[in-house]
Each structure stands twice: as structure tokens, then as C-alpha cells.
Write an enzyme that holds these catalytic residues in place. Structure first.
Site, PDB file in Angstrom:
ATOM      1  CG  ASP A 147      -2.232  -0.739   0.936  1.00 53.32           C
ATOM      2  OD1 ASP A 147      -2.216  -1.639   0.070  1.00 53.32           O
ATOM      3  OD2 ASP A 147      -3.245  -0.453   1.579  1.00 53.32           O
ATOM      4  CB  CYS A 152       1.823  -6.344   2.063  1.00 49.32           C
ATOM      5  SG  CYS A 152       1.400  -4.611   2.354  1.00 49.32           S
ATOM      6  CG  ASP A 153      -2.626  -3.896   3.542  1.00 47.33           C
ATOM      7  OD1 ASP A 153      -1.671  -4.203   4.267  1.00 47.33           O
ATOM      8  OD2 ASP A 153      -3.289  -2.868   3.698  1.00 47.33           O
ATOM      9  CB  CYS A 172       1.666  -1.706   8.683  1.00 47.17           C
ATOM     10  SG  CYS A 172       2.037  -1.051   7.051  1.00 47.17           S
ATOM     11  CB  SER A 175      -4.795   3.336   5.086  1.00 50.04           C
ATOM     12  OG  SER A 175      -3.969   2.628   5.993  1.00 50.04           O
TER      13      SER A 175
END
Length: 574
Positions: free
Chosen positions: A92, A133-134, A205, A481
Site C-alpha cells: 500500500d 502485505c494487505d 505494518c 487505509s
């Protein structure tokens, strides 16, 4: 001791990857694989894809080559034959730079199709997916559900964060602080110093943003080994799970344990409970819907969240909802401890990739810190952490993340100020043109309008930096986000403006009313006037973009169907 406990797998069924000797498929494949150094005995083993999203573009993925090597070794030791395959690796914070963030969501479907081509094209027997990640986790789960081959997802962990001026700092603080710089309330040098310390190692994150939310969702669905999320990247605990996963996937192939036997309606309800109990990312909703569609599970995830919201207590305040860290949540017992707190609210009989029901693992789990995970009868908020609003402005829904709801207005009514891009909205804010009491409408950011779903997060953080976060509401068909938890923001409004949704009809000055308790968001304009505007509405012209986003724009389904690019109806009806 069972074969699954020893890691030794005894053949129980024919494998689809074993072609008849003497046939053309057998001969040409044997020639290719002999050139790789494989023996005839190797070619009879269960063939496992190790799906790796390694990339040097982002620290999210920088450790995955080492993880892949460990997984492959474990698979070999368990009697399997691993093949590493690569997919796109979107981050992201990196991949959102181009096309107004439009590449982010479509990358999820690109990953699913990448996996389909590699695994189904080669007729492999199973796969291990390295989740980071996402968008990698939902893309991998979508592929697993679509192909319905034995699949195990390995959670590859969160990054270490740091300290600046004796205060904790992670990527969320950097993102938020950038908004304060844009609002003229922070020195850019301070932001630079924070960015030096925010990320101290590989992994996703920190905090309960989309990546860690999806890691825990994966475990809640039963698709990751129980007790594996959240976890610090490259930690001894993570690497122990990696070793177990390699042995387990081989046995899953022999047992023919497939995703659609695991991805039941009860599994999706369990996943929704975890997200609501932790105030997780709203992005999980569309991802879960996409996975449900691919699994043909018959689940309307949006209605599921609506149904479960009021009965699911918010039991933790993990950043950005509160002061506790993702490390605190891991130390307190992680996903299994969350379910321990939700006794009576989840489905203990839901199956998992371990071959045992979820409840057995929960029974063995402990809540190791009462301050981090509150008892269900002592929630942190009387309101649900995530609500779905409907009304004349969002007939098919819009999502609000309340978190702890501290200082957040539960009702807001004001005149609209309409923008066709996030950049225009930020520029107007910097010129002092957005007043208190305004409802900012950012549109044209949906899956078709983006195309690819533009980001609206930077504006929310600049608004906060300008001191207007609690005084200006935001309504958008764009995505946010998973770290956003500021102000009153109605995101992912559907139908989107580009598809002719009411959001596309709003004009400056139109009254908009948001009522969280009533679960409504309404455009207060008379029907005859709306009819006049609708008659004059023109959708965005075709051919605005080329390449992958052009394909996505033409075939993407609406958000209530998970924004998938396969033709599925709500809940997975094909």
C-alpha cells in the site's frame, strides 16, 4: 502417534500430478524436470506450490525468500516436492504512488489469477501461501477457494517499529504526521526523523491495520495453523510455524483436505467476530466477500457484519484504536485468546487446516494479559467497532470504523462540498476553503471510477492535521487505509458514483445527514430534483486508462460482490 503428528505421510490416494508413463504430458514434463535435477522418485511425490510474493520494493516482503527456503526444506523432509512460484507483490505504501492508488485493490485479483495460472496450469497437488502485505493474503485465499486444492497459508509476520523522542513510532505515525506537515502544523524535518525510526525490520505494518487484520482473519477462517497470528516477522515462533506448515501441507494433500470444506458459513462468521472484537480494518469486509464468492459459500458478508456488530464486544484497543501494540496482542495470546474471550459467540466446531476443529485449539489457549484482552462482559465501548450505514446516499452500504468512538460524533448533518479527487480536496483544505460543519464528498474513486478504487486516506489525515477531523465529515466511494481511525468517515459507499450511484448526483450545498445509531446516511434532496440530475448524468468515458486497469475497469463487479473480476453474484452464486 499419527502420521500428521510425525510429519510422515503415507500415500492414501492417486495424485492428479502423476501422469501416465509414456504419454506426451509425462514425457515432456519429465524432460523438463530431469533438467532441474529431479529424480523419477521425486516426480511421484505430492507436488506443492510455495507461493512467494517476495519483492525488493518493500520491507513487507524482504524476508520471504528466506521463509520460502525453510518451507521448501520442511516439505521435502515430509516427503513432498516443493515448487516455488512468484506473484505480484503490492505494498500500500509503495504501489499506491501511481494511478491515484488505483493499482492496489486490482493487484489482489491479479495475485489470485497468477496463482491459478501457475498451480492449475501445472496440475500441482496443493500449495502453501506466504502471506504478507494487505492484498497478498486475500488474493491467496481467493485462489485457494477458487481452485479448491489443499492449501495452507503461512502468516509471515509484522515488522518491528521504533522510537523517536522517547515515544513509540511506527508507519501509522509517519502516515498521520505527513498529513500534519501538509496542513502546515509540523516541520518536515520532524517527519524525516520519524521515518528514520518507524520501520526496524521486515514484515507488515504494525498495528491492527489491514495486513494484521487479514492475518488474523486467515487463522479465524481456519486456513492458517491455529495459534499463528499475529506474530513478529522472522521470530523463532514464526519459524516454528513455518516448519510445521511444510509437514502439514503434505499430509493435507494425502488426506484431500480442501479449502471449501473449511471455508464454511460458520468460518466466515468467526472471522467477522474477530474483526469486530478488535476493531480491525474495514477492508477485511470486501476481502471476505471476495473469498466467500470464490468458495461459493453462500455468504453475504456485508449483511453478516450488520447482523453481528451489536452483539460483538470490542475487547482490545490495539493501535490505531488505542495505545496497545500488536506485540501486546501477540503476547496476550493472539487470535486464539480472542476466541477464548468470545466463548459462546463463535463456532468452535469450524474445521481448520490442522485437521481439528477450532474449538480444540481455543480450549488449550490462554489469555495471558487481562489488560490487553478484556472480558466480553466488560467491553471497551458500548457501540460496535464497525458499522455499515445504508440510506438514500448509500443504498447498498457505506462503512464506518468507530473503534473506541472516543470523541467521534454519532450524528452529523451539513452541506456537501464535492470533489472529484483526493488531490483537489487537499488543495481546497490547504487554501482554507473547507469550513467546520461541512460534509466533504470525494467521489469517482470506486472500483470502476478509479478505476481500481482510489485512496482517500491522505485527505483524512490532512484534515486531522488541520484540526478539523472532528468537525468535518467525509463521505467517499474510495477506500481507506486500515490504519485510518480519525474523524467521521463513511467509506466505500455503494453504488459508487461512476456506476450511477446517488453519490454521483450530489452538488455543493446539498444537505447530507449521517446517523451512526440509526445506521443511515442520507442525501436530503427532493426526488424530482434527483430525477432531473440522474437524467443528465454521464458515466466516465471509456478508454481513460490502458493496460491492467483498463481490463479491471471493464470486468470488475461491485463492492457488495467483493469487487471481484470473476462473474459471481452475492454470496458466491455463479
Amino acid at each position: 502417534m499419527s502420521s500428521s503428528e510425525t510429519g510422515k505421510a503415507a500415500p492414501r490416494r492417486p495424485l492428479r500430478s502423476n501422469f501416465e508413463p509414456g504419454t506426451s504430458r509425462w514425457a515432456v514434463r519429465r524432460a523438463q524436470w530431469r533438467a532441474l535435477g529431479l529424480t523419477d522418485a521425486d516426480m511421484e511425490k505430492p507436488k506443492i506450490a510455495v507461493v512467494n510474493t517476495s519483492s525488493e520494493l518493500s520491507s513487507c516482503f524482504s524476508h520471504l525468500d528466506g521463509v520460502a527456503a525453510a518451507v521448501k526444506q520442511s516439505i521435502r523432509e515430509a516427503g513432498g516436492l516443493p515448487f516455488e512460484v512468484r506473484t505480484a507483490a503490492p505494498s500500500d505504501f509503495i504501489t499506491s504512488a501511481g494511478a491515484r492508488g488505483g493499482y492496489i485493490l486490482p493487484s489482489r485479483d491479479l495475485i489470485a489469477n497468477d496463482i491459478e495460472v501457475a498451480v492449475e496450469g501445472a496440475l500441482l497437488d496443493g500449495m502453501i501461501c506466504l502471506a504478507s502485505c494487505d492484498k497478498t493474503t486475500p488474493g491467496q485465499l481467493m485462489a485457494a477457494a477458487r481452485l479448491d486444492l489443499p492449501t495452507l497459508v503461512v502468516v509471515c509476520g509484522y515488522q518491528r517499529s521504533g522510537h523517536h523522542r522517547q515515544q513509540h513510532v511506527d508507519i501509522e505515525e509517519v502516515f498521520l504526521a505527513a498529513g500534519h506537515v501538509a496542513a502546515g502544523r509540523m516541520d518536515p524535518a520532524e517527519l524525516t526523523a520519524m521515518s528514520e525510526q518507524a520501520v526496524r525490520g521486515p514484515g507488515v505494518c504494525a498495528g491492527i491495520g489491514t495486513a494484521n487484520s487479514m492475518h488474523m482473519v486467515c487463522e479465524a477462517l481456519g486456513m492458517a495453523l491455529p495459534g499463528s497470528a499475529p506474530v513478529a516477522a522472522n521470530s523463532p515462533r514464526m519459524m516454528a510455524t513455518v516448519e510445521q506448515a511444510g509437514a502439514r501441507i503434505v499430509q493435507m494433500v494425502w488426506d484431500d483436505l480442501r479449502p471449501r470444506a473449511i471455508l464454511t458459513p460458520e468460518a466466515f462468521a468467526n472471522a467477522a467476530r474477530v474483526v469486530l472484537a478488535l476493531g480491525g480494518s474495514i477492508n477485511t469486509i470486501k476481502h471476505l466477500q471476495a473469498i466467500a464468492n470464490e468458495a461459493q459459500a453462500g455468504v453475504d458478508v456485508y449483511r453478516l457484519f450488520e447482523r453481528l456488530a451489536d452483539s460483538t464486544p470490542l475487547i482490545a484497543a490495539i493501535r490505531p484504536n488505542g495505545d496497545h501494540s500488536i506485540e501486546d496482542l501477540e503476547r496476550a495470546g493472539g487470535t486464539l485468546a480472542v476466541f477464548k474471550r468470545l466463548a459462546g459467540l463463535y463456532h468452535p466446531g469450524a474445521p481448520t487446516v490442522s485437521g481439528r476443529p477450532l474449538g480444540e485449539a481455543v480450549d488449550r489457549a490462554q489469555v495471558r494479559d487481562e489488560a490487553i484482552l478484556r472480558p466480553a462482559d466488560q467491553p471497551l465501548s458500548a457501540r460496535p467497532s464497525i458499522v455499515i450505514l445504508r440510506g438514500s446516499l448509500a443504498p447498498e452500504g457505506g462503512i464506518v470504523k468507530l473503534g473506541l468512538a472516543t470523541g467521534k460524533a454519532m450524528r452529523f448533518e451539513g452541506p456537501a462540498r464535492v470533489f472529484e479527487s483526493q488531490e483537489d480536496a487537499i488543495a481546497a483544505l490547504q487554501r482554507g476553503e473547507i469550513e467546520r460543519g461541512t460534509v466533504v464528498v470525494m467521489r469517482g474513486l470506486g472500483v470502476r471510477g478509479g478505476p481500481g478504487m482510489g485512496m482517500a486516506s491522505r485527505f483524512v489525515f490532512v484534515l486531522d492535521g488541520a484540526g478539523l477531523g472532528e468537525h468535518v465529515a467525509v463521505v467517499t466511494d474510495g477506500q481507506l487505509s486500515g490504519l485510518v481511525n480519525k474523524g467521521l468517515v463513511v467509506g466505500e459507499v455503494s453504488p459508487e458514483a461512476a456506476a450511477g450511484g446517488p453519490l454521483g448526483l450530489v452538488q455543493d450545498g446539498d444537505p447530507i445527514a449521517i446517523d451512526i445509531d440509526a445506521r443511515t446516511v442520507d442525501l436530503k434532496v427532493a426526488d424530482p430534483e434527483l430525477a432531473r440530475r440522474r437524467a443528465a448524468f454521464a458515466p466516465p468515458p471509456a478508454g481513460r486508462v490502458r493496460g491492467w486497469l483498463s481490463v479491471y475497469e471493464q470486468v470488475v463487479r461491485p463492492l457488495p460482490e467483493g469487487a471481484v473480476i470473476t462473474h459471481t453474484g452475492p454470496g458466491g452464486a455463479r
